[in-house]
Design an enzyme around this catalytic site. Sequence first.
Site, PDB file in Angstrom:
ATOM      1  CB  CYS A 148      -0.848  -0.053   1.271  1.00 36.89           C
ATOM      2  SG  CYS A 148      -2.016   1.315   1.465  1.00 36.89           S
ATOM      3  CG  HIS A 149       0.944   3.732  -2.798  1.00 38.61           C
ATOM      4  ND1 HIS A 149      -0.154   3.376  -3.546  1.00 38.61           N
ATOM      5  CD2 HIS A 149       2.029   3.244  -3.440  1.00 38.61           C
ATOM      6  CE1 HIS A 149       0.253   2.707  -4.624  1.00 38.61           C
ATOM      7  NE2 HIS A 149       1.568   2.612  -4.578  1.00 38.61           N
ATOM      8  CG  HIS A 180      -6.347   1.316   4.258  1.00 32.82           C
ATOM      9  ND1 HIS A 180      -7.405   1.264   3.384  1.00 32.82           N
ATOM     10  CD2 HIS A 180      -5.227   1.394   3.501  1.00 32.82           C
ATOM     11  CE1 HIS A 180      -6.942   1.284   2.133  1.00 32.82           C
ATOM     12  NE2 HIS A 180      -5.622   1.362   2.196  1.00 32.82           N
ATOM     13  CG  ASP A 226      -4.972   4.886   2.731  1.00 31.79           C
ATOM     14  OD1 ASP A 226      -5.646   5.457   1.870  1.00 31.79           O
ATOM     15  OD2 ASP A 226      -3.834   4.430   2.512  1.00 31.79           O
TER      16      ASP A 226
END
Lengths: 448, 448
Positions: A164-165, A193, A253
């Site tokens: 994920c970023h 997240h 996130d």
Amino acid sequence: MSTPIRLAIIGAGSAQFSLGLVRDLCLTDSLRGSTICFMDIDQSRLEMVHELARRYAAELGAELRFEATMEREPALREADFVLNTALAGGHDQEEAERALLQEHGYYRGIHLADMVRQFDLMLGLARDMERLCPKAWLIQSSNPVFEGCTLVTRKTTTKVIGLCHGHYGYREIAHVLGLELKDVTFEAPGFNHCIWMTHFRYQGRDAYPLIDRWIEEKAQGYWRTWRPRYGQTQMSPAAIQMYQLYGLMPIGDASRALWAEVWWYHLDLAAKVRWWGPLGGFDSAEGWQLYLDDLARNVQQIREVASDPRRRVAEVFPPSKSDEQILPIIDALVNDHPGYFQVNVPNQGALQGVPDDVVVEVPAMIDGKGIRPLAVGRLPKRIMLGVMWPRLLEAERRLAAFLSGDRRDLMQLLLADHRTRTWEQAEEALDALLTMPGNEAMARYYAK
Amino acid sequence: MSTPIRLAIIGAGSAQFSLGLVRDLCLTDSLRGSTICFMDIDQSRLEMVHELARRYAAELGAELRFEATMEREPALREADFVLNTALAGGHDQEEAERALLQEHGYYRGIHLADMVRQFDLMLGLARDMERLCPKAWLIQSSNPVFEGCTLVTRKTTTKVIGLCHGHYGYREIAHVLGLELKDVTFEAPGFNHCIWMTHFRYQGRDAYPLIDRWIEEKAQGYWRTWRPRYGQTQMSPAAIQMYQLYGLMPIGDASRALWAEVWWYHLDLAAKVRWWGPLGGFDSAEGWQLYLDDLARNVQQIREVASDPRRRVAEVFPPSKSDEQILPIIDALVNDHPGYFQVNVPNQGALQGVPDDVVVEVPAMIDGKGIRPLAVGRLPKRIMLGVMWPRLLEAERRLAAFLSGDRRDLMQLLLADHRTRTWEQAEEALDALLTMPGNEAMARYYAK
């Protein structure tokens, strides 16, 4: 030294993503000679990506091979790495479900049908990999990374790593504070997240006091004039309130994608505007549409290049490496080039207080010996009780609902949502979801 | 054989409870010669109980000794058993808090200040016991048994056992189904007030199908005409819906005392009437008032007997043993009389999937060798995810808020409540609670 690999991309029709990866691969000399097999169920998008990849590699003089297929099996056979970027059902179905659930009182929807579709795709893929490429790594980049990787870990022998970023959110903090990024270090473990910045240092010293001072002296002024794009939620009032409530900054996130735990940010558009600025953040109707429009604009640009063989692909993908971790991790594994990454892997004690068979997002050292998560200790109790446990409970409920095929488990998910006002509301929303076009298979599964 | 013990009753001013226990003790020959020390901070109630106990024992010719004290220390010294029935702050404060929170949108209140007071009393008592009677058993009968016993287990070396009457709810099921109680067996493990009937047999055979048939054929008719008293929630629409949702019958208080998990039963009076009959169950304003009125009426009867030395105490406490487990358990422990009981003790693996340092409600064999919980296995996944985990999370949050003295932990409890509509509502309710008369000490603790 270079080691050619065979990489399968599932859901490769996303030109933006696939060609970004091709670009990075062209620029990774140590993976020279590799093969990418693009797989997608959308033939025209697949062919466009395939054609552009060939053109782009030729432009850059990169020694790569490309294949394309609409079937999973030939893509997986002999693969060393399988990258799953697929969104089962696609954005249109997701948007239709959102609109429908919103009519039933769930502002901006609730993940149910989309979740079931994604789990089904992820688990099916991982099971096929057990059979067709049992030594390959599954790199999961489409959501939900947290639940999906946990599911694959529990139900298959396929090695999975979620990427994920979100953790790059620390860079936005540094930027807003005016810090030189090269002098900043951080650590932010948790669930995908749902990660929390346990360390934040600038030139070797704790930099949390700089955040505190910014909040005291500058935050109000910053929020008065900011016009954030959808992605810029890192220094939002929501993120800062979470920091004040829980004691650590939520990163990336985590500052926008938690719903069940911090429901008060998500009640309606007014709430979203208050907590994430004029646009209402990433997940307001307007913010999300802007994101979809950006995607569409990129695809349009790419299409224009695709339809004109005289144009260079490098126009839309200038040849400079992205900060995507996928290829550096592959390079670390196959060429024994050690590196430090942020990954989603089975916990095995890295994050204390979380079961071993749950996938956590933690820093890891990766090299030829494998992926070794760093032991990050414990998160503060208030975060565990306020966010991590509830998030894990939600994940377990989602997985249980997927595996059982029992409508009551879907009801439980709806009932647990803070926006549900009555039992009947949940029943009606669920009925509506299961009878809408596109969800026929799901309806059959839950009618058992 | 008889073994005299020294039993301290903390909060002994509840005449109904204390004299019920005296009655049972008079009728337990194997504890002949025992001493009860009554402790209460209300002198007049204490003296009345003390006097009535002496008269009652004399009436029955029982060989018992009684003491009374307003201090904890003399009560605990040399005690073999300490029975805690105290409600710190009393019913009046609790009612005032309920009314106030109801003004802030929390229909029938939310356990916050009362909880903190009870934890403080329980932990202080257990700590005093470590010093004054380290070998004694603490028998916890006032609520919250679940959190209180868990707290004492974690923070002291005092041996604690929590007792409740909720598990007798299976008898109401048998009664409504028309089954002979003597031929019924059951098992219902869980957390206190959150227990689930894993076994229900009649004459050796699974009797769940009898419940199913009753639901199909008789439930509607039963509910059409029932006028339940506050305690009769066992065969309510709420209990039956929980059974249908979770797959096992909730027993006793589990059919009415879960709030966070099954919020839709508790939203307002209309909901309570729908799910628990015309009175709205135990926890509606009317149901609870009826309970308090019954308590008051009993106390009044007892007072009348107390004020007239010519009357017999046996008039209000006819000399037949209750089904209270307290003295049979003491007898089992000190006289090695084996028995099978329903107790709340540290888990230590009895209920799988629950940490060892959490107090669970399970069946146990008790004799001279101690209290040995029976391994009851696992509860079904839907119950674990739907009710047990959320209930444990709530318990952990309550304990964390008590131990930290951090206002944010109280906010977290309020925010997690399904009735909270906005952040501000929670803030205002908390402010109101902390500034109301009677909560000054709590306000100081959370102002740290």
